[in-house]
Scaffold this motif. Structure first.
Motif, PDB file in Angstrom:
ATOM      1  N   GLY A 124       0.830  -1.188   0.000  1.00 36.35           N
ATOM      2  CA  GLY A 124       0.000   0.000   0.000  1.00 36.35           C
ATOM      3  C   GLY A 124       0.867   1.240   0.000  1.00 36.35           C
ATOM      4  O   GLY A 124       2.093   1.173  -0.097  1.00 36.35           O
ATOM      5  N   VAL A 125       0.213   2.398   0.116  1.00 39.89           N
ATOM      6  CA  VAL A 125       0.932   3.662   0.044  1.00 39.89           C
ATOM      7  C   VAL A 125       0.373   4.628   1.082  1.00 39.89           C
ATOM      8  O   VAL A 125      -0.834   4.676   1.322  1.00 39.89           O
ATOM      9  N   ILE A 126       1.275   5.370   1.719  1.00 39.29           N
ATOM     10  CA  ILE A 126       0.911   6.382   2.705  1.00 39.29           C
ATOM     11  C   ILE A 126       1.298   7.737   2.118  1.00 39.29           C
ATOM     12  O   ILE A 126       2.479   7.983   1.823  1.00 39.29           O
ATOM     13  N   LEU A 127       0.314   8.602   1.938  1.00 37.90           N
ATOM     14  CA  LEU A 127       0.519   9.897   1.304  1.00 37.90           C
ATOM     15  C   LEU A 127       0.336  10.993   2.341  1.00 37.90           C
ATOM     16  O   LEU A 127      -0.764  11.194   2.854  1.00 37.90           O
ATOM     17  N   LEU A 175     -10.574   0.638   0.777  1.00 40.24           N
ATOM     18  CA  LEU A 175      -9.156   0.825   0.471  1.00 40.24           C
ATOM     19  C   LEU A 175      -8.617   2.168   0.951  1.00 40.24           C
ATOM     20  O   LEU A 175      -7.401   2.354   1.018  1.00 40.24           O
ATOM     21  N   ALA A 176      -9.505   3.107   1.277  1.00 38.66           N
ATOM     22  CA  ALA A 176      -9.094   4.472   1.579  1.00 38.66           C
ATOM     23  C   ALA A 176      -9.259   4.803   3.051  1.00 38.66           C
ATOM     24  O   ALA A 176     -10.280   4.488   3.661  1.00 38.66           O
ATOM     25  N   CYS A 177      -8.244   5.454   3.610  1.00 39.82           N
ATOM     26  CA  CYS A 177      -8.311   5.920   5.000  1.00 39.82           C
ATOM     27  C   CYS A 177      -7.707   7.323   5.058  1.00 39.82           C
ATOM     28  O   CYS A 177      -6.667   7.577   4.450  1.00 39.82           O
ATOM     29  N   VAL A 188      -4.691   2.899   0.636  1.00 38.01           N
ATOM     30  CA  VAL A 188      -4.086   4.226   0.755  1.00 38.01           C
ATOM     31  C   VAL A 188      -4.447   4.842   2.104  1.00 38.01           C
ATOM     32  O   VAL A 188      -5.608   4.855   2.502  1.00 38.01           O
ATOM     33  N   LEU A 189      -3.433   5.339   2.788  1.00 36.68           N
ATOM     34  CA  LEU A 189      -3.636   6.176   3.964  1.00 36.68           C
ATOM     35  C   LEU A 189      -3.209   7.583   3.582  1.00 36.68           C
ATOM     36  O   LEU A 189      -2.069   7.813   3.179  1.00 36.68           O
ATOM     37  N   MET A 190      -4.143   8.547   3.696  1.00 36.04           N
ATOM     38  CA  MET A 190      -3.835   9.934   3.383  1.00 36.04           C
ATOM     39  C   MET A 190      -3.792  10.746   4.672  1.00 36.04           C
ATOM     40  O   MET A 190      -4.739  10.752   5.447  1.00 36.04           O
TER      41      MET A 190
END
Length: 296
Positions: free
Chosen positions: A146-149, A262-264, A235-237
């Protein structure tokens, strides 16, 4: 390395080296943190820095994660071309996809290919991470968790667009290496006095952007506006409500285009752009830890 980054790092093996850039013209600086413990490594984080920034300012983040995960992690830092200890004209890029392909080369050639990775990108790093996922999504499912933005440069505040347009009216637009008329002050990055003073005096920080880099960030961010509808990675934003550089509301709307599972999103009401060096950084580190544990 900032002072607090040296705490609680027993059993840590640090290795640094350079690799050839994707274009073959520059050397890219890489630093690895690996555990000497025989226990199973649970996570591998790749940390990507912000615009005009460098990897060293993210070692406190790495230290915080190291402690939270009890040293059972690997961490990899990369300085983008023209930043930090990588070579190249400072804060200049002809095409932002060069950053993306340098990241791809790093992941493709990683010895720990069996260990899935989570990319953490701050500002420019977030934009590069998202661009990497878009460009290589079909073949990286077995490599990226996953990706942390953190305040990714997806939606720049209007002022920077206006400054860029005024600058290009006054100079030859092909003079891309010329400095963009916007000086980044540490006080715009964080409310933590020690951190913003360190930022302002750090010789590895590029305190000005080039015209070409700003143009490329704007171009790439516009091309990704609708990508959330197709994004198929967790994705964690992380968003600051008091960010001089990024439009928080538009970034939040971007995330709403993704499937809810999928989005947090995590918001920090009184924080500025650089969440990993803000006064609330310990809470930010804990939010990352909790999201990783709950998601994977």
């Amino acid at each position: 390395m900032l002072p607090e980054a040296s705490k609680n790092l027993a059993h840590l093996d640090i290795n640094s080296y350079t690799v050839e850039s994707s274009t073959g013209n520059e050397s890219i600086y890489i630093k690895e943190w690996k555990s000497k413990l025989q226990t199973k490594v649970e996570q591998h984080f790749i940390i990507l820095h912000d615009i005009c920034d460098h990897h060293g300012r993210y070692e406190p983040l790495a230290s915080g994660l190291w402690e939270l995960f009890s040293g059972k992690i690997h961490i990899t830092f990369m300085d983008f071309k023209g930043h930090g200890l990588s070579s190249g004209s400072r804060s200049y890029i002809k095409n932002i996809d060069e950053y993306v392909e340098d990241l791809n080369n790093l992941i493709e050639n990683d010895d720990n290919y069996h260990l899935k990775k989570t990319i953490i990108g701050q500002g420019l790093g977030g934009l590069v991470a998202l661009s990497y996922i878009e460009a290589h999504e079909d073949r990286i499912k077995d490599r990226i968790k996953g990706v942390i933005l953190s305040n990714p440069l997806l939606f720049l505040n209007l002022e920077l667009h206006q400054l860029k347009d005024r600058a290009l009216k006054s100079i030859n637009k092909y003079a891309g290496k010329m400095r963009f008329p916007y000086h980044i002050d540490g006080k715009e990055m964080t409310k933590d006095q020690q951190r913003y003073e360190n930022y302002n005096s750090d010789p590895l920080v590029n305190h000005y952007m080039s015209i070409s880099l700003v143009e490329e960030v704007i171009r790439k961010s516009r091309s990704l506006i609708d990508y959330s509808y197709y994004l198929d990675f967790p994705v964690l934003m992380l968003l600051s409500k008091n960010d001089f550089l990024v439009n928080c509301e538009k970034s939040s709307l971007f995330l709403k285009g993704m499937p809810k599972e999928l989005a947090c999103e995590k918001n920090y009401s009184h924080s500025r752009h650089d969440l990993f060096n803000e006064k609330v950084r310990d809470k930010v580190y804990l939010d990352i830890y909790n999201w990783v544990c709950e998601t994977f």
